[in-house]
Design a protein around this motif. Sequence first.
Motif, mmCIF file in Angstrom:
data_model
loop_
_atom_site.group_PDB
_atom_site.id
_atom_site.type_symbol
_atom_site.label_atom_id
_atom_site.label_comp_id
_atom_site.label_asym_id
_atom_site.label_seq_id
_atom_site.Cartn_x
_atom_site.Cartn_y
_atom_site.Cartn_z
ATOM 1 N N TRP A 193 58.266 -6.729 91.690
ATOM 2 C CA TRP A 193 57.920 -7.758 92.666
ATOM 3 C C TRP A 193 56.414 -7.953 92.780
ATOM 4 O O TRP A 193 55.953 -8.948 93.326
ATOM 5 C CB TRP A 193 58.491 -7.410 94.036
ATOM 6 N N PHE A 194 55.640 -7.028 92.257
ATOM 7 C CA PHE A 194 54.191 -7.123 92.344
ATOM 8 C C PHE A 194 53.627 -7.882 91.145
ATOM 9 O O PHE A 194 54.270 -7.998 90.110
ATOM 10 C CB PHE A 194 53.560 -5.719 92.378
ATOM 11 N N THR A 195 52.410 -8.351 91.290
ATOM 12 C CA THR A 195 51.712 -8.946 90.158
ATOM 13 C C THR A 195 51.301 -7.821 89.200
ATOM 14 O O THR A 195 51.310 -6.643 89.569
ATOM 15 C CB THR A 195 50.459 -9.706 90.633
ATOM 16 N N VAL A 196 50.930 -8.185 87.996
ATOM 17 C CA VAL A 196 50.610 -7.174 86.979
ATOM 18 C C VAL A 196 49.419 -6.304 87.395
ATOM 19 O O VAL A 196 49.471 -5.085 87.241
ATOM 20 C CB VAL A 196 50.409 -7.837 85.600
ATOM 21 N N PRO A 197 48.323 -6.845 87.939
ATOM 22 C CA PRO A 197 47.244 -5.953 88.382
ATOM 23 C C PRO A 197 47.684 -5.013 89.514
ATOM 24 O O PRO A 197 47.267 -3.847 89.558
ATOM 25 C CB PRO A 197 46.147 -6.903 88.856
ATOM 26 N N SER A 198 48.533 -5.496 90.398
ATOM 27 C CA SER A 198 49.047 -4.629 91.455
ATOM 28 C C SER A 198 49.979 -3.564 90.894
ATOM 29 O O SER A 198 50.028 -2.444 91.403
ATOM 30 C CB SER A 198 49.787 -5.446 92.518
ATOM 31 N N GLN A 199 50.714 -3.912 89.847
ATOM 32 C CA GLN A 199 51.562 -2.920 89.190
ATOM 33 C C GLN A 199 50.727 -1.798 88.606
ATOM 34 O O GLN A 199 51.130 -0.637 88.628
ATOM 35 C CB GLN A 199 52.382 -3.577 88.075
ATOM 36 N N ALA A 200 49.560 -2.146 88.083
ATOM 37 C CA ALA A 200 48.673 -1.123 87.517
ATOM 38 C C ALA A 200 48.273 -0.108 88.585
ATOM 39 O O ALA A 200 48.221 1.100 88.315
ATOM 40 C CB ALA A 200 47.440 -1.770 86.904
ATOM 41 N N LEU A 201 48.016 -0.578 89.786
ATOM 42 C CA LEU A 201 47.688 0.350 90.873
ATOM 43 C C LEU A 201 48.899 1.173 91.286
ATOM 44 O O LEU A 201 48.760 2.318 91.713
ATOM 45 C CB LEU A 201 47.145 -0.419 92.076
ATOM 46 N N GLN A 202 50.088 0.594 91.164
ATOM 47 C CA GLN A 202 51.309 1.310 91.543
ATOM 48 C C GLN A 202 51.674 2.398 90.543
ATOM 49 O O GLN A 202 52.254 3.409 90.923
ATOM 50 C CB GLN A 202 52.475 0.327 91.657
ATOM 51 N N VAL A 203 51.382 2.197 89.258
ATOM 52 C CA VAL A 203 51.739 3.199 88.255
ATOM 53 C C VAL A 203 50.644 4.239 88.057
ATOM 54 O O VAL A 203 50.876 5.251 87.383
ATOM 55 C CB VAL A 203 52.122 2.556 86.902
#
Length: 172
Positions: free
Chosen positions: A101-111
């Motif tokens: 559900w997040f944008t790709v840059p936000s996914q980077a912070l999540q992983v």
Amino acid sequence: MIMRPGQQLLLPANPLFIWGSLLVALMLGMLPLGRTPWMPDILALVLVFWSVHQPLRVGIGAAFLFGVAMDVHQASLLGQHALAYTALSFFAITIHRRLLWFTVPSQALQVLPLFAAAHLIALAIRMLTGGAFPGWSLVLAPLLEAALWPVVSIVLLAPQRRAPDPDENRPL
């Protein structure tokens, strides 16, 4: 699954492409570049990507097998990478619905915490068995892996992207 507004509809992932990309990442991980602690683990990055996007095809078993292959290749303690990759895959599968559900840059912070935990697991196993501390440059590896997340997302999702303009032959 309900899609976000503006999100592009993707074609199904080709299993040959999935496993081919994992094998290419394994071969990149086996390149004789020397042992530098700050080097990002491309295989872990691709494993997390496919565990998030295709959790039914790439799961914990595949992560374990690739981890054992890396353990054998690096002549490290058998199970060190296997445990780290298995935990990484498990937590990626656990958060995969929320992560998409997040944008790709936000996914980077999540992983980023996932990559940090995987390196911490490998470091803990190495230290418990009497290995030497590789240095504080080890902290850079998860940061570089998280920074590579958008690049890997673009490259590995490219074959699944549909044509941007529909016509009578491509109605979607």
